[in-house]
Design a protein around this motif. Sequence first.
Motif, PDB file in Angstrom:
ATOM      1  N   ASN A  93       0.970  -1.728   0.168  1.00 27.59           N
ATOM      2  CA  ASN A  93       0.416   0.096  -0.404  1.00 27.59           C
ATOM      3  C   ASN A  93       0.641   1.619   0.171  1.00 27.59           C
ATOM      4  O   ASN A  93       1.355   1.578   0.938  1.00 27.59           O
ATOM      5  N   MET A  94       0.484   2.224  -1.324  1.00 32.05           N
ATOM      6  CA  MET A  94       1.887   3.099  -1.332  1.00 32.05           C
ATOM      7  C   MET A  94       0.769   3.941  -0.846  1.00 32.05           C
ATOM      8  O   MET A  94       0.124   4.211  -1.259  1.00 32.05           O
ATOM      9  N   ASP A  95       1.909   5.346  -0.349  1.00 32.63           N
ATOM     10  CA  ASP A  95       1.160   6.352  -0.266  1.00 32.63           C
ATOM     11  C   ASP A  95       0.886   6.802  -0.606  1.00 32.63           C
ATOM     12  O   ASP A  95       1.456   7.853  -1.855  1.00 32.63           O
ATOM     13  N   GLN A  96      -0.482   7.430  -0.921  1.00 29.42           N
ATOM     14  CA  GLN A  96      -1.044   8.322  -2.281  1.00 29.42           C
ATOM     15  C   GLN A  96      -0.285  10.027  -1.956  1.00 29.42           C
ATOM     16  O   GLN A  96       0.192  10.179  -3.954  1.00 29.42           O
ATOM     17  N   LYS A  97      -0.092  10.530  -1.314  1.00 27.21           N
ATOM     18  CA  LYS A  97      -0.066  11.882  -0.948  1.00 27.21           C
ATOM     19  C   LYS A  97       1.655  12.143  -1.502  1.00 27.21           C
ATOM     20  O   LYS A  97       1.923  12.840  -2.084  1.00 27.21           O
ATOM     21  N   LYS A  98       2.242  11.143  -1.291  1.00 22.93           N
ATOM     22  CA  LYS A  98       4.096  10.788  -1.704  1.00 22.93           C
ATOM     23  C   LYS A  98       3.857  11.365  -2.906  1.00 22.93           C
ATOM     24  O   LYS A  98       4.686  11.275  -3.892  1.00 22.93           O
ATOM     25  N   LEU A  99       3.198   9.711  -3.441  1.00 16.71           N
ATOM     26  CA  LEU A  99       3.364   9.687  -4.703  1.00 16.71           C
ATOM     27  C   LEU A  99       2.875  11.385  -5.410  1.00 16.71           C
ATOM     28  O   LEU A  99       3.704  11.064  -6.732  1.00 16.71           O
TER      29      LEU A  99
END
Length: 192
Positions: free
Chosen positions: A2-8
């Motif tokens: 689960n990737m941090d959408q904000k960072k992406l």
Amino acid sequence: MNMDQKKLFTLSLKFNRYNTQFDYDQTSGFIVIGKTKNVKKKILLVVVLISIGIPIALLLLLFGSKLLFYFLIAPIIYGVIELNKQIKVAKKNKFRKIITPHSFQVESSEGMKEHKTENIENLEIEVTKEAESLAGEASMFFKLKNNEQVQVLSLKGEKTSDIRLDLEYLQSFLEDFMGLQPGPTTSKTLAK
């Protein structure tokens, strides 16, 4: 994963500013970095402007308007210099890199070459500042355990401090994503 959408989202905005590819494929869980976008458009635009500007500048010189000639030739020279810089950075970022938590792959004219995460010592950033200027270039490298360096990305901009911060943000993100130890940032100044 689960990737941090904000960072992406932040990373995609940062590298959009440099016209550089940064994508995350949620299905396969890999990141694609590196290919410079819109280079052909920029080159074509500069070539058109130069090809229009040179005849006009020569006509002004022929009809005795030296001041207007110098006024017009300066942007042409600046355009040629900037075009050369853009071409150099585009060559460095010609091929894309695919990064997963377990490896990174580098595309080249010979095909894809894969490097496993366990063979990576760290990620390093090298910042090169132009003498007497804020402008410069910064590059990020994977340093392998056999001391080989593999370039991930090269960026050029008007402020080396901004480029450094953007690459340090990416460095921190990738170190976390791949489980790597933090790497150093080195700086040097080019003499003109």
